[in-house]
Every structure is written in C-alpha cells, then in structure tokens.
Scaffold this motif. Sequence first.
Motif, PDB file in Angstrom:
ATOM      1  N   THR A   1       0.823  -1.212   0.000  1.00 16.15           N
ATOM      2  CA  THR A   1       0.000   0.000   0.000  1.00 16.15           C
ATOM      3  C   THR A   1       0.854   1.258   0.000  1.00 16.15           C
ATOM      4  O   THR A   1       0.614   2.196  -0.778  1.00 16.15           O
ATOM      5  N   SER A   2       1.883   1.291   0.853  1.00 18.54           N
ATOM      6  CA  SER A   2       2.732   2.483   0.934  1.00 18.54           C
ATOM      7  C   SER A   2       3.458   2.740  -0.378  1.00 18.54           C
ATOM      8  O   SER A   2       3.527   3.892  -0.856  1.00 18.54           O
TER       9      SER A   2
ATOM     10  N   GLU B   1       2.610   1.642  -3.434  1.00 16.57           N
ATOM     11  CA  GLU B   1       1.676   1.955  -4.518  1.00 16.57           C
ATOM     12  C   GLU B   1       1.093   3.346  -4.358  1.00 16.57           C
ATOM     13  O   GLU B   1       0.747   4.004  -5.350  1.00 16.57           O
ATOM     14  N   ASN B   2       0.973   3.829  -3.138  1.00 13.21           N
ATOM     15  CA  ASN B   2       0.527   5.212  -2.928  1.00 13.21           C
ATOM     16  C   ASN B   2       1.629   6.206  -3.302  1.00 13.21           C
ATOM     17  O   ASN B   2       1.347   7.316  -3.763  1.00 13.21           O
TER      18      ASN B   2
ATOM     19  N   GLN C   1       2.105   5.892  -7.988  1.00 14.91           N
ATOM     20  CA  GLN C   1       0.691   5.570  -8.131  1.00 14.91           C
ATOM     21  C   GLN C   1       0.317   4.891  -9.436  1.00 14.91           C
ATOM     22  O   GLN C   1      -0.736   4.264  -9.519  1.00 14.91           O
TER      23      GLN C   1
ATOM     24  N   GLU D   1       4.764   7.939   7.633  1.00 17.96           N
ATOM     25  CA  GLU D   1       3.923   7.009   8.395  1.00 17.96           C
ATOM     26  C   GLU D   1       4.731   6.416   9.549  1.00 17.96           C
ATOM     27  O   GLU D   1       5.934   6.174   9.415  1.00 17.96           O
TER      28      GLU D   1
END
Length: 382
Positions: free
Chosen positions: A145-146, A148-149, A152, A346
């Motif tokens: 997720t990290s 791909e964010n 993008q 994060e």
Amino acid sequence: MSGPPCPPEGPPMGEADIIQEQQSYMRIAEAMRVYKSTSSAVMMQRKAHFDRLEPRFRQLMGDHSHIFSEWQQAIDANGRFLDSIAKASKFLFDCYWPQGELKPLFETPTGLDIDKVISTLKQFVRDWSEEGRAERQLTYDPIYTSLENFYQTREERLAVKVLIPGSGLSRLAFELSLRGFNTQGNEFSHHMLISGHFLLNHVSAKEQIAIYPYVDQTINVFQRSEQFRPALIPDMCPSEAIDDLEDQGLEKGDFSMVAGDFLEVYSNPNEAGTWGAVVTCYFLDTAHNIFEYIETIHRLLKPGAIWVNVGPLLYHFSDSPDEVSVDLSYDEVRRIVISFGFTIQEERRVQSGYTVNACSMKWTVYNCIYFTAIKTGEPEMR
C-alpha cells in the motif's frame, strides 16, 4: 523466471574464498539431503521412550503404532521435497562457478544447519501457503500500500528500482514485481537462496507440493493430528501469476536476486543514488551495527525516494558474546534515521507473528514498528 542469484560484480574472489563459498553451499544442500535420516533418528528415539514405558502406562495409550507410521510418512514427504531442492541447487552452483569443477564436500552439516532446514519448512508456510496469508497481510500488505501510494501508476513503477535486503524466500520481492516495480532481492542465507530458487524456478502449479512443517515439533501440541497436518505450497504459482498478468495486458517489473552480505554487495559506488525504494521487512535487526545499515540505505536511495520498514528489534547477534551488536532502542533508531537525512512520514505499531504455528500452544507475537521515511537531506555528521 528470476534465474539463479549470481554474485554481484566486484573484485574477483580469491581461491580460498571461492572454496569456502562452495563448501558452504554444498554443506547446506547436504543438510537438506540428510534431513530425512536425521529426523527419522529423532523419531525413533521418541518411539523408544514410549516403548520403555511400564506396561500399565502403555496400556493407557492403547495402540499408538499409527502415530509413528504417520510421523515417518510425513518425514519421508519432507525428505523428498528437500532432496528436490538440493538437486536443483546445482543450477546455483553452475551460476556461481561456471568454470572449473567444484571441490568435493569436506564439511559436515552441523546441528544448526539441520535446525535451519526445519525452520525453512516453516518459512515456506509463511511466504508461500494459504496458512501464511494472515502473517503476510499484517506485514507485507502495508508495504504494498505504501509503495503503490508513493508510485501511483504502473508506468511510474516500471521506472523504479526497489531493493529488498533479507528477502528470504522472495514472496515480497516477487509480489512487488507483479505490481510493476523492478525489484531486486538480496539474501545472505544459503538455506533461503537455495529454497527460494527452487520455488521460483522449478514449481509449475499452484499447491503442487504438500509439506509437513510441524512434524518435527513435539512440544506444545494440542492434538497429535496437528503435528502431522500438511501445508500445500505454493498458494500462488509464480509462472502462473506471470501468465495471468500477461493475459490482462499488464507488464510486470523486472525481478532479480543477488546473493551476499547486504553491506558488502551494495558498497559499490555505482549503486549510490540509483534506488527508488528500499524495503526492510524483519531485516533491520540483523545488523551488527545498525548505523551502517541506515547509512547504506540512505546512500543507495535517490533524493526524494522512500524507505519502508517493518519489524521488531530482536538484534540477532545480541546474545553472542563473540559478535558485535549495537542494540539501540526504537526511539534511538528513530533519532538516528532523522539525523541521516530522512523525514519520517507514516509510523505505527503492527502486531505480528513470524512463522507461527497456528495450532500450537505457544505463539510469539512481535509488537513491530512500521514506518516510511523519505530521503530529504544529507547526514548531519561531519
């Protein structure tokens, strides 16, 4: 597929170093071959303990011969699987030493070598079985997720190199390549290199192989049948996954493996500032000196690139009196990461096990730290 992990470019190895590397590889392959005889001997010892019980105690057990029959069948199945891995390891030898013959093996597998073979079976469960999905979801999914964010689009990812040191059996690195990233796994353990190469290059179908990862675990067992339960691997066949991606008209990223010590392999100045991401999953605490890991990660990353980390701070060499181990607390690690020119984005805690036997009476759960950090500056050191 990925092909065998060949040595990184660098100064040629001396003859003594080549022989040492050959012996280490062959010793681990031999440890896989002797797993069956070693585990069978342990089982027979356990059987002898049962057989020496007083008749009144044996009567309470009833006919327990089926226990040892199932036990042996599971060991035999593991032995066949491990023997296949050992045979396939010849491809790795041919890659490392394409010229000249291998020296005969003069080292004997140690007890630790055998123990690591048994733990490798559990690692297959974590990385390549349905049973391991829960652990992967807790630690791998946030990484996906990290990244791909951060990158993008697939087009953007296809231009990004992602390094995964301590890549183990390569599930994390391979999954990232399916998502479009150009990934390179780096692994030091010969157990992991040989085993990961086999799964990536010599398995042709989903759930093709049944292994028995807990047959050698005789403590903290609720039900005897759980000791002999199989795990089917792989839950995702790499070649089939690539075919599925192509059927969707999507391009995967490049995938490669490099064998060797992280600090030695990536000391090459040509690697500096070339990586778009570094992922450390249960890896940071394998350092003798964590400062060197952080410094190397910073040097490898491009300006503005991302570092994703998840794992505990177990410090693998902490209990070894003859080894260097710089054991920092997380607040100290965090301060050092920032001092090297990173900005932490994060940051949270993730509770996760590592190769946990879900049916066991004993579970070990780590309260891991998960963070992402961006390379935004240079180290404060002078």
